[in-house]
Design an enzyme around this catalytic site. Structure first.
Site, PDB file in Angstrom:
ATOM      1  N   LYS A  31      -0.378   6.138   5.896  1.00 36.39           N
ATOM      2  CA  LYS A  31      -0.541   4.709   5.662  1.00 36.39           C
ATOM      3  C   LYS A  31      -1.113   3.993   6.878  1.00 36.39           C
ATOM      4  O   LYS A  31      -1.066   2.766   6.957  1.00 36.39           O
ATOM      5  CB  LYS A  31       0.809   4.111   5.253  1.00 36.39           C
ATOM      6  CG  LYS A  31       1.382   4.751   3.993  1.00 36.39           C
ATOM      7  CD  LYS A  31       2.820   4.353   3.732  1.00 36.39           C
ATOM      8  CE  LYS A  31       3.358   5.145   2.532  1.00 36.39           C
ATOM      9  NZ  LYS A  31       4.798   4.915   2.322  1.00 36.39           N
ATOM     10  N   PRO A  64       0.773  -1.233   0.000  1.00 36.15           N
ATOM     11  CA  PRO A  64       0.000   0.000   0.000  1.00 36.15           C
ATOM     12  C   PRO A  64       0.803   1.280   0.000  1.00 36.15           C
ATOM     13  O   PRO A  64       1.812   1.398   0.668  1.00 36.15           O
ATOM     14  CB  PRO A  64      -0.740  -0.094   1.327  1.00 36.15           C
ATOM     15  CG  PRO A  64       0.208  -0.806   2.212  1.00 36.15           C
ATOM     16  CD  PRO A  64       1.102  -1.629   1.362  1.00 36.15           C
ATOM     17  N   GLU A  65       0.321   2.269  -0.741  1.00 34.71           N
ATOM     18  CA  GLU A  65       0.705   3.652  -0.491  1.00 34.71           C
ATOM     19  C   GLU A  65      -0.563   4.317   0.052  1.00 34.71           C
ATOM     20  O   GLU A  65      -1.577   3.657   0.240  1.00 34.71           O
ATOM     21  CB  GLU A  65       1.210   4.315  -1.777  1.00 34.71           C
ATOM     22  CG  GLU A  65       2.451   3.595  -2.310  1.00 34.71           C
ATOM     23  CD  GLU A  65       3.329   4.448  -3.210  1.00 34.71           C
ATOM     24  OE1 GLU A  65       3.297   5.679  -3.064  1.00 34.71           O
ATOM     25  OE2 GLU A  65       4.052   3.878  -4.037  1.00 34.71           O
ATOM     26  N   ARG A 110      15.443   2.861  -0.459  1.00 37.29           N
ATOM     27  CA  ARG A 110      14.538   2.292  -1.458  1.00 37.29           C
ATOM     28  C   ARG A 110      15.084   2.611  -2.836  1.00 37.29           C
ATOM     29  O   ARG A 110      15.857   3.548  -3.009  1.00 37.29           O
ATOM     30  CB  ARG A 110      13.126   2.885  -1.317  1.00 37.29           C
ATOM     31  CG  ARG A 110      12.574   2.912   0.097  1.00 37.29           C
ATOM     32  CD  ARG A 110      12.365   1.532   0.661  1.00 37.29           C
ATOM     33  NE  ARG A 110      11.487   0.739  -0.172  1.00 37.29           N
ATOM     34  CZ  ARG A 110      10.158   0.874  -0.216  1.00 37.29           C
ATOM     35  NH1 ARG A 110       9.557   1.763   0.538  1.00 37.29           N
ATOM     36  NH2 ARG A 110       9.442   0.114  -1.011  1.00 37.29           N
TER      37      ARG A 110
END
Length: 264
Positions: free
Chosen positions: A52, A2-3, A252
């Site tokens: 989130k 999820p974002e 990331r």
DNA sequence: TTGATTGTTACCGG
DNA sequence: TCCGGTAACAATCA
């Protein structure tokens, strides 16, 4: 998975499907057993989201906090529910449907105080109505960190993940390593407006769509997954065909066009 | 079996 | 105090 758009979509759906009901809450594989018993059969008041994070409000001082992390997944099912698949952390069953939750980073009951403290740690959520763009601008002005790093920092902007980060910076032609305090006010406003727009599109369509918009900004239909994005996981720039560079930024994988996104 | 992953946090050193 | 780097953890799939 999820974002922020996914989480807000879930909050909206769960609010619609479950709020006002006395849900049956269980923990088929344990690890939430005591907590499940505390809220089972009580009326769920409201489901909210910040970045989130998801919050299930049973009453003022009894709030379920869920964070999906990288792997967390909801499976929605009609009643009666199927056999649990995998390690189901918590199962909630409403009047006509329910869900199983697998693999969340976090699944706990918290007090109002803990909920408030957690939210104070989070930055501005572009999808919330109480959002303040000025707060984000001020934080960026005060930081020499790379903009690509700040966009993932949930205490600055809550809700952006690795895909939106790459796509937003590409669309604006901003190099990910640009120090945040070197953004002009104009660039920041563009960045903020685009972020809000893309996240809203994401909630509406339940997927990340950053490519294929026409001049009027109309969202394209029928695109395959790879066609909905410009740069994420691609090797060539869709605009100039130059090679796309990848490197690790804020732990990331970052994607950026070697030509369209330059420093200064 | 291996590696990668739409995430977060703690800890350490500069 | 800020900031980057690293490791740990979670679960699934190609």
């Amino acid at each position: 998975m999820p974002e922020g758009h996914t989480i807000h979509r879930i909050a909206r759906d769960h609010q619609k499907w479950f709020a006002g009901q006395n849900l049956i809450v269980t923990s088929p594989q344990g690890r939430f057993s005591d907590e499940a018993a505390v809220v089972s059969g009580k009326k769920l008041r409201e489901v909210t989201a910040h970045g989130k994070h998801l919050f299930y409000h049973w009453n003022k001082n009894l709030i379920g906090h869920i964070h999906l992390g990288l792997y967390g997944k909801f499976r929605v099912h009609k009643n009666p529910p199927p056999e649990p698949r995998g390690a189901v952390r918590v199962r909630m069953i409403g009047l006509t449907k329910g869900f199983d939750l697998n693999g969340p980073n976090c699944c706990e009951l918290v007090t109002k105080a803990a909920h408030d403290k957690l939210r104070l740690r989070l930055g501005e959520d572009p999808l919330r109505e109480d959002v303040s763009r000025e707060t984000v601008w001020q934080k960026m002005q005060r930081s020499r960190s790379a903009i690509g790093s700040l966009l993932l920092n949930q205490s600055v902007i809550a809700g952006i993940g690795n895909v939106y980060r790459a796509e937003i910076l590409f669309l604006l032609g901003i190099h990910p390593q640009l120090p945040a305090n070197e953004l002009t006010r104009g660039q920041f406003d563009q960045l903020w407006d685009l972020t809000v727009q893309l996240l809203q599109v994401g909630v509406k369509h339940n997927r990340i769509i950053t490519a294929g918009f026409d001049g009027a900004g109309k969202v394209p239909k029928g695109l395959r997954a790879a066609e909905r994005l410009n740069i994420y996981k691609r090797s060539e720039c869709p605009r100039c065909n130059a090679p796309i560079k990848t490197w690790s930024l804020a732990n990331r994988k970052m994607y950026a066009c070697s030509v369209c996104q330059t420093l200064d």
